[in-house]
Design a protein around this motif. Sequence first.
Motif, PDB file in Angstrom:
ATOM      1  N   GLY A 140       0.836  -1.192   0.000  1.00  0.00           N
ATOM      2  CA  GLY A 140       0.000   0.000   0.000  1.00  0.00           C
ATOM      3  C   GLY A 140       0.871   1.242   0.000  1.00  0.00           C
ATOM      4  O   GLY A 140       2.106   1.163  -0.008  1.00  0.00           O
ATOM      5  N   TRP A 141       0.199   2.409   0.017  1.00  0.00           N
ATOM      6  CA  TRP A 141       0.906   3.698   0.040  1.00  0.00           C
ATOM      7  C   TRP A 141       0.144   4.603   1.009  1.00  0.00           C
ATOM      8  O   TRP A 141      -1.041   4.866   0.803  1.00  0.00           O
ATOM      9  CB  TRP A 141       0.943   4.315  -1.349  1.00  0.00           C
ATOM     10  CG  TRP A 141       2.009   5.350  -1.497  1.00  0.00           C
ATOM     11  CD1 TRP A 141       1.919   6.671  -1.169  1.00  0.00           C
ATOM     12  CD2 TRP A 141       3.329   5.149  -1.999  1.00  0.00           C
ATOM     13  NE1 TRP A 141       3.096   7.312  -1.439  1.00  0.00           N
ATOM     14  CE2 TRP A 141       3.980   6.403  -1.947  1.00  0.00           C
ATOM     15  CE3 TRP A 141       4.021   4.049  -2.483  1.00  0.00           C
ATOM     16  CZ2 TRP A 141       5.291   6.565  -2.375  1.00  0.00           C
ATOM     17  CZ3 TRP A 141       5.319   4.220  -2.901  1.00  0.00           C
ATOM     18  CH2 TRP A 141       5.953   5.472  -2.845  1.00  0.00           C
ATOM     19  N   CYS A 142       0.807   5.066   2.050  1.00  0.00           N
ATOM     20  CA  CYS A 142       0.160   5.875   3.083  1.00  0.00           C
ATOM     21  C   CYS A 142      -0.190   7.264   2.539  1.00  0.00           C
ATOM     22  O   CYS A 142       0.678   7.976   2.036  1.00  0.00           O
ATOM     23  CB  CYS A 142       1.074   6.010   4.297  1.00  0.00           C
ATOM     24  SG  CYS A 142       0.391   7.038   5.614  1.00  0.00           S
ATOM     25  N   ASP A 143      -1.489   7.632   2.679  1.00  0.00           N
ATOM     26  CA  ASP A 143      -1.920   8.972   2.270  1.00  0.00           C
ATOM     27  C   ASP A 143      -2.546   9.745   3.435  1.00  0.00           C
ATOM     28  O   ASP A 143      -3.283  10.703   3.232  1.00  0.00           O
ATOM     29  CB  ASP A 143      -2.857   8.908   1.058  1.00  0.00           C
ATOM     30  CG  ASP A 143      -4.121   8.102   1.287  1.00  0.00           C
ATOM     31  OD1 ASP A 143      -4.411   7.735   2.445  1.00  0.00           O
ATOM     32  OD2 ASP A 143      -4.840   7.850   0.306  1.00  0.00           O
ATOM     33  N   GLU A 144      -2.198   9.347   4.652  1.00  0.00           N
ATOM     34  CA  GLU A 144      -2.677  10.021   5.857  1.00  0.00           C
ATOM     35  C   GLU A 144      -1.658  11.087   6.256  1.00  0.00           C
ATOM     36  O   GLU A 144      -0.569  10.772   6.745  1.00  0.00           O
ATOM     37  CB  GLU A 144      -2.865   9.014   6.995  1.00  0.00           C
ATOM     38  CG  GLU A 144      -3.195   9.648   8.331  1.00  0.00           C
ATOM     39  CD  GLU A 144      -4.407  10.545   8.268  1.00  0.00           C
ATOM     40  OE1 GLU A 144      -4.283  11.716   8.662  1.00  0.00           O
ATOM     41  OE2 GLU A 144      -5.465  10.100   7.803  1.00  0.00           O
TER      42      GLU A 144
ATOM     43  N   TYR B 282       3.597   9.028   6.106  1.00  0.00           N
ATOM     44  CA  TYR B 282       2.904   9.740   5.025  1.00  0.00           C
ATOM     45  C   TYR B 282       3.744   9.752   3.752  1.00  0.00           C
ATOM     46  O   TYR B 282       4.938  10.030   3.777  1.00  0.00           O
ATOM     47  CB  TYR B 282       2.608  11.174   5.473  1.00  0.00           C
ATOM     48  CG  TYR B 282       1.953  12.052   4.432  1.00  0.00           C
ATOM     49  CD1 TYR B 282       0.734  11.716   3.867  1.00  0.00           C
ATOM     50  CD2 TYR B 282       2.553  13.242   4.026  1.00  0.00           C
ATOM     51  CE1 TYR B 282       0.121  12.540   2.917  1.00  0.00           C
ATOM     52  CE2 TYR B 282       1.946  14.070   3.093  1.00  0.00           C
ATOM     53  CZ  TYR B 282       0.733  13.712   2.536  1.00  0.00           C
ATOM     54  OH  TYR B 282       0.137  14.522   1.604  1.00  0.00           O
TER      55      TYR B 282
ATOM     56  N   GLN C 234       5.603   3.920   0.839  1.00  0.00           N
ATOM     57  CA  GLN C 234       5.064   2.585   0.632  1.00  0.00           C
ATOM     58  C   GLN C 234       4.960   1.902   1.985  1.00  0.00           C
ATOM     59  O   GLN C 234       5.870   2.024   2.826  1.00  0.00           O
ATOM     60  CB  GLN C 234       5.974   1.791  -0.314  1.00  0.00           C
ATOM     61  CG  GLN C 234       5.369   0.502  -0.783  1.00  0.00           C
ATOM     62  CD  GLN C 234       6.193  -0.157  -1.877  1.00  0.00           C
ATOM     63  OE1 GLN C 234       7.111   0.447  -2.440  1.00  0.00           O
ATOM     64  NE2 GLN C 234       5.858  -1.396  -2.190  1.00  0.00           N
TER      65      GLN C 234
ATOM     66  N   HIS D  65      -4.777   4.852   3.364  1.00  0.00           N
ATOM     67  CA  HIS D  65      -3.771   4.405   2.402  1.00  0.00           C
ATOM     68  C   HIS D  65      -4.432   4.014   1.089  1.00  0.00           C
ATOM     69  O   HIS D  65      -5.642   3.835   1.018  1.00  0.00           O
ATOM     70  CB  HIS D  65      -3.008   3.202   2.954  1.00  0.00           C
ATOM     71  CG  HIS D  65      -3.894   2.012   3.190  1.00  0.00           C
ATOM     72  ND1 HIS D  65      -4.631   1.868   4.337  1.00  0.00           N
ATOM     73  CD2 HIS D  65      -4.204   0.953   2.408  1.00  0.00           C
ATOM     74  CE1 HIS D  65      -5.330   0.753   4.264  1.00  0.00           C
ATOM     75  NE2 HIS D  65      -5.104   0.177   3.096  1.00  0.00           N
ATOM     76  N   GLU D  66      -3.614   3.905   0.064  1.00  0.00           N
ATOM     77  CA  GLU D  66      -4.037   3.336  -1.211  1.00  0.00           C
ATOM     78  C   GLU D  66      -3.519   1.913  -1.276  1.00  0.00           C
ATOM     79  O   GLU D  66      -2.418   1.635  -0.805  1.00  0.00           O
ATOM     80  CB  GLU D  66      -3.425   4.099  -2.387  1.00  0.00           C
ATOM     81  CG  GLU D  66      -4.045   5.428  -2.679  1.00  0.00           C
ATOM     82  CD  GLU D  66      -3.641   5.922  -4.053  1.00  0.00           C
ATOM     83  OE1 GLU D  66      -3.749   5.166  -5.041  1.00  0.00           O
ATOM     84  OE2 GLU D  66      -3.204   7.075  -4.121  1.00  0.00           O
TER      85      GLU D  66
END
Length: 166
Positions: free
Chosen positions: A73-77, A83, A86, A95-96
């Motif tokens: 995943g990829w943290c988008d917080e 942040y 990956q 996350h995405e």
Amino acid sequence: MIFTASPNGFSIPDYDQIFPCALGKNGLIKDKREGDNASPIGVWKILRVLYRADKGPKPVCNFPIQEIQKNDGWCDEPEHPLYNQQVKLPFKASHEELFRKDNIYDIVVVLDHNLDPAVPYEGSAIFMHIARDNYEGTAGCIALRRDHLEHVLSIAQPGDAIEIKF
């Protein structure tokens, strides 16, 4: 070499080629903010490539390359210490998922937007990836048809970058 992504297409300067591309649903923006659905104006280095081995061959490229796993995943917080990095799933913060059901992340080119260091709220997961069939706008990324993306990766060299501009 500096490739150019604009509303007019994706330009490969030394090859006199222009490919269609998709950019942010809300256009281009100078001051990128998390969740604004706009592509950030600027010059972003190509860092590495991620790909789905179950969806096609390993792309030919001159960058570090890694298979996307089901737990990637990829943290988008913005408030999280990881942040714009990956991460491994399960992951409690926003996350995405990189291992997607659609094909747009079958090849992901990681760009150096807001990475060193990541500044909270200034945007995450700005990638170059595969476009949807209709070149629908992205959440802020650059998207190309798969064969065009593979062509770009085959000629790009370490140190090359993509300029997003009007």
